[in-house]
Design an enzyme around this catalytic site. Sequence first.
Site, PDB file in Angstrom:
ATOM      1  N   GLN A  98      55.382  33.796  40.984  1.00  0.00           N
ATOM      2  CA  GLN A  98      55.972  34.988  40.551  1.00  0.00           C
ATOM      3  C   GLN A  98      56.561  35.493  41.789  1.00  0.00           C
ATOM      4  OE1 GLN A  98      52.342  36.689  39.288  1.00  0.00           O
ATOM      5  NE2 GLN A  98      52.272  35.628  37.445  1.00  0.00           N
ATOM      6  N   HIS A 161      50.917  37.278  41.531  1.00  0.00           N
ATOM      7  CA  HIS A 161      50.426  38.631  41.626  1.00  0.00           C
ATOM      8  C   HIS A 161      51.017  39.271  42.673  1.00  0.00           C
ATOM      9  CE1 HIS A 161      46.929  37.990  38.522  1.00  0.00           C
ATOM     10  NE2 HIS A 161      48.027  37.478  38.201  1.00  0.00           N
ATOM     11  N   GLU A 254      47.343  47.272  31.081  1.00  0.00           N
ATOM     12  CA  GLU A 254      47.077  48.762  31.372  1.00  0.00           C
ATOM     13  C   GLU A 254      48.419  49.549  31.556  1.00  0.00           C
ATOM     14  OE1 GLU A 254      44.153  49.200  34.268  1.00  0.00           O
ATOM     15  OE2 GLU A 254      42.944  47.925  33.310  1.00  0.00           O
ATOM     16  N   TYR A 264      40.934  52.197  40.024  1.00  0.00           N
ATOM     17  CA  TYR A 264      41.278  51.756  38.603  1.00  0.00           C
ATOM     18  C   TYR A 264      40.484  50.600  38.082  1.00  0.00           C
ATOM     19  CZ  TYR A 264      44.300  55.978  38.593  1.00  0.00           C
ATOM     20  OH  TYR A 264      44.471  57.305  38.757  1.00  0.00           O
ATOM     21  N   TYR A 275      40.324  34.396  32.393  1.00  0.00           N
ATOM     22  CA  TYR A 275      41.096  33.409  31.609  1.00  0.00           C
ATOM     23  C   TYR A 275      39.942  32.152  31.026  1.00  0.00           C
ATOM     24  CZ  TYR A 275      45.531  35.146  33.377  1.00  0.00           C
ATOM     25  OH  TYR A 275      46.565  35.867  33.918  1.00  0.00           O
TER      26      TYR A 275
HETATM   27 CA   LIG Z   1      42.061  49.210  35.062  1.00  0.00          CA
END
Ligand SMILES: [Ca+2]
Length: 384
Positions: A98, A161, A254, A264, A275
């Site tokens: 990524q 990520h 989210e 969060y 996964y």
């Molecule tokens: Ca969250």
Amino acid sequence: MTANFSFHRRIASCLLAAASLILLPQQGFAKDMMIDTKQGTIRAQILADGLDHPWGLAFLPDGRMLVTEKAGRLRIIDKDGKASQPLKGVPKVVDAGQGGLLDVALDPGFAENSLVYLSYSEPGDGGKAGTAVARGKLGADGLDGVQVIFRQYPKVDGGNHFGSRLVFAPDGKLFVTLGERFQFDPAQDLARHLGKIVRINADGSVPADNPFVGQEGKLPEVWSYGHRNPQGAAIHPETGKLWEAEFGPRGGDELNIPQAGKNYGWPVVSWGKHYDGTDIPDPPTHPEFADAIAHWTPVISPSGITFYTSDAIPGWKGNLLIGGLSSEAIVRLTLDGEKVVAEERIPMGTRIRDVVQGPDGAVYALTDESNGKILRLTASNSRS
Ligand SMILES: [Ca+2]
């Protein structure tokens, strides 16, 4: 015999037409696609193609676009879709998984200072990488005087990520969304930038009013934490608040409105599962964390997001648009203040990496493909 032959030919051509219709999604789509939506027919045109996994798009004041390609190229696309040669001055990136050249943003004072900001995965020692932000002045053939203004700490192995959207708040502070690099627990560790949203001044220095400034063992750039892989960020046009979209694991994508100093929850809580199917406690089990204002299972894979503020597409004003990767859609959310009250999936038939509103009120979407495109979405009755 002739009639029979032509009948068979007709059947054959019908079958061919049916087959090509079935094949269309793999090939992308025709030059002009009409999409029926709840608010009328949307026309999607291919403005440009031949871009290798385009990731971020920013409009220049003259209506041209800066577009990143993940492999490490930055180009200017003119209004007719013609792409420039790759611009000079782009930092070296790790184009793996990524990672790569990711977002692009203009300085709020671009008209005077010509500064352009890039986020990217920066190479480190021993094959490690981490998200970084650099800025430079846009000149005739590229960026001049490029400086790295932020480096995610620490650099780690692996290609997952990285985040990382760049958005300027109305007060001139720059938010950078940072993924947890698939490391899980560090998203809760305030001594590391993994799984954080950071807030910096445009020169990379730390604003004195950041929530953890002066606190022992906590990095002063951190704005909010407990994030997984936030690839979407936008400033609400009326409240000026940051909104952010992030990938959950298996389920649990989210949408958050990240507030200073709040947690969060990742990886302690999530609306998704790991996964391997292992359960993760739902957010209400930990009321001390801030929860998402919307979440998706199955996932939509949210990448770039934008608030739509124009009248050009009837019925979309005030909506939040989300570019969906696995959902191959633009997800349109109707909002009532800070609540999501309705959702529509606009099927695009291909992975959408970013959505941006143009100065003309059209929506410009990047497709995540080796022959990546810029799509221009307009109301079908609009004149251009
Ligand atoms: Ca969250």
